[in-house]
Design a protein around this motif. Structure first.
Motif, PDB file in Angstrom:
ATOM      1  N   MET A   1     -19.000  -7.129  49.991  1.00  0.00           N
ATOM      2  CA  MET A   1     -19.232  -7.025  48.561  1.00  0.00           C
ATOM      3  C   MET A   1     -18.519  -5.780  48.037  1.00  0.00           C
ATOM      4  SD  MET A   1     -23.197  -7.863  47.964  1.00  0.00           S
ATOM      5  CE  MET A   1     -24.025  -8.952  49.040  1.00  0.00           C
ATOM      6  N   VAL A   2     -18.128  -5.874  46.786  1.00  0.00           N
ATOM      7  CA  VAL A   2     -17.469  -4.725  46.165  1.00  0.00           C
ATOM      8  C   VAL A   2     -18.149  -4.351  44.852  1.00  0.00           C
ATOM      9  CG1 VAL A   2     -15.249  -3.838  45.385  1.00  0.00           C
ATOM     10  CG2 VAL A   2     -15.307  -5.525  47.187  1.00  0.00           C
ATOM     11  N   PHE A   3     -19.185  -5.041  44.482  1.00  0.00           N
ATOM     12  CA  PHE A   3     -19.826  -4.796  43.193  1.00  0.00           C
ATOM     13  C   PHE A   3     -21.292  -5.184  43.312  1.00  0.00           C
ATOM     14  CE2 PHE A   3     -20.998  -6.009  38.855  1.00  0.00           C
ATOM     15  CZ  PHE A   3     -20.549  -4.917  38.154  1.00  0.00           C
ATOM     16  N   SER A   4     -22.168  -4.349  42.804  1.00  0.00           N
ATOM     17  CA  SER A   4     -23.602  -4.614  42.860  1.00  0.00           C
ATOM     18  C   SER A   4     -24.098  -5.136  41.513  1.00  0.00           C
ATOM     19  CB  SER A   4     -24.352  -3.329  43.233  1.00  0.00           C
ATOM     20  OG  SER A   4     -25.737  -3.516  43.063  1.00  0.00           O
ATOM     21  N   GLY A   5     -24.429  -6.404  41.472  1.00  0.00           N
ATOM     22  CA  GLY A   5     -24.983  -6.990  40.256  1.00  0.00           C
ATOM     23  C   GLY A   5     -26.360  -6.434  39.934  1.00  0.00           C
ATOM     24  N   HIS A   6     -27.128  -6.087  40.976  1.00  0.00           N
ATOM     25  CA  HIS A   6     -28.438  -5.484  40.760  1.00  0.00           C
ATOM     26  C   HIS A   6     -28.303  -4.154  40.023  1.00  0.00           C
ATOM     27  CE1 HIS A   6     -28.999  -8.053  44.383  1.00  0.00           C
ATOM     28  NE2 HIS A   6     -30.109  -8.381  43.744  1.00  0.00           N
ATOM     29  N   THR A   7     -27.348  -3.345  40.457  1.00  0.00           N
ATOM     30  CA  THR A   7     -27.127  -2.048  39.810  1.00  0.00           C
ATOM     31  C   THR A   7     -26.572  -2.237  38.411  1.00  0.00           C
ATOM     32  OG1 THR A   7     -26.670  -1.101  41.976  1.00  0.00           O
ATOM     33  CG2 THR A   7     -26.009   0.191  40.065  1.00  0.00           C
TER      34      THR A   7
END
Length: 116
Positions: A1-7
């Protein structure tokens, strides 16, 4: 992963509360508490996401960076008429008819809940 949707979700929620929970007729204390509470929830959430190893630190950092950058670029773009007139999505999102509906709904909410 390269991006946190949660964050991204946590950051966007914090930005909305920070931007739109401003004082209204001198009633600053409850809104200030809401803004501080949302910032605390954001910080705890970010630490929890990294601490539980749900995402890498880089994923979280990129989500915060991209979300806040997109937020700021959008809000700066709608302030400049040259940019606003060039992009239809900015024209639509800042149209007076939409703003009037929001203001009318807000006035009805304030009157209904006796917040004056």
């Amino acid at each position: 992963m390269v991006f946190s949707g949660h964050t991204c979700f946590l950051t966007l929620t914090m930005l909305v509360f920070s931007e739109y929970c401003r004082s209204y007729k001198g009633q600053n204390t409850p809104l200030l508490l809401i803004r501080c509470f949302m910032r605390l929830v954001w910080a705890v959430g970010v630490v929890a996401i990294v601490g539980t190893k749900l995402h890498y630190t880089l994923d979280v950092f990129l989500a915060i960076l991209l979300t806040t950058t997109t937020w700021r670029v959008f809000h700066h773009a709608v302030e400049f008429d040259k940019l606003k007139n060039h992009y239809r999505i900015l024209q639509w999102s800042e149209a007076e008819s939409i703003i009037e509906v929001d203001e009318r709904a807000y006035r009805e909410f304030v009157k209904k809940n006796k917040l004056d």
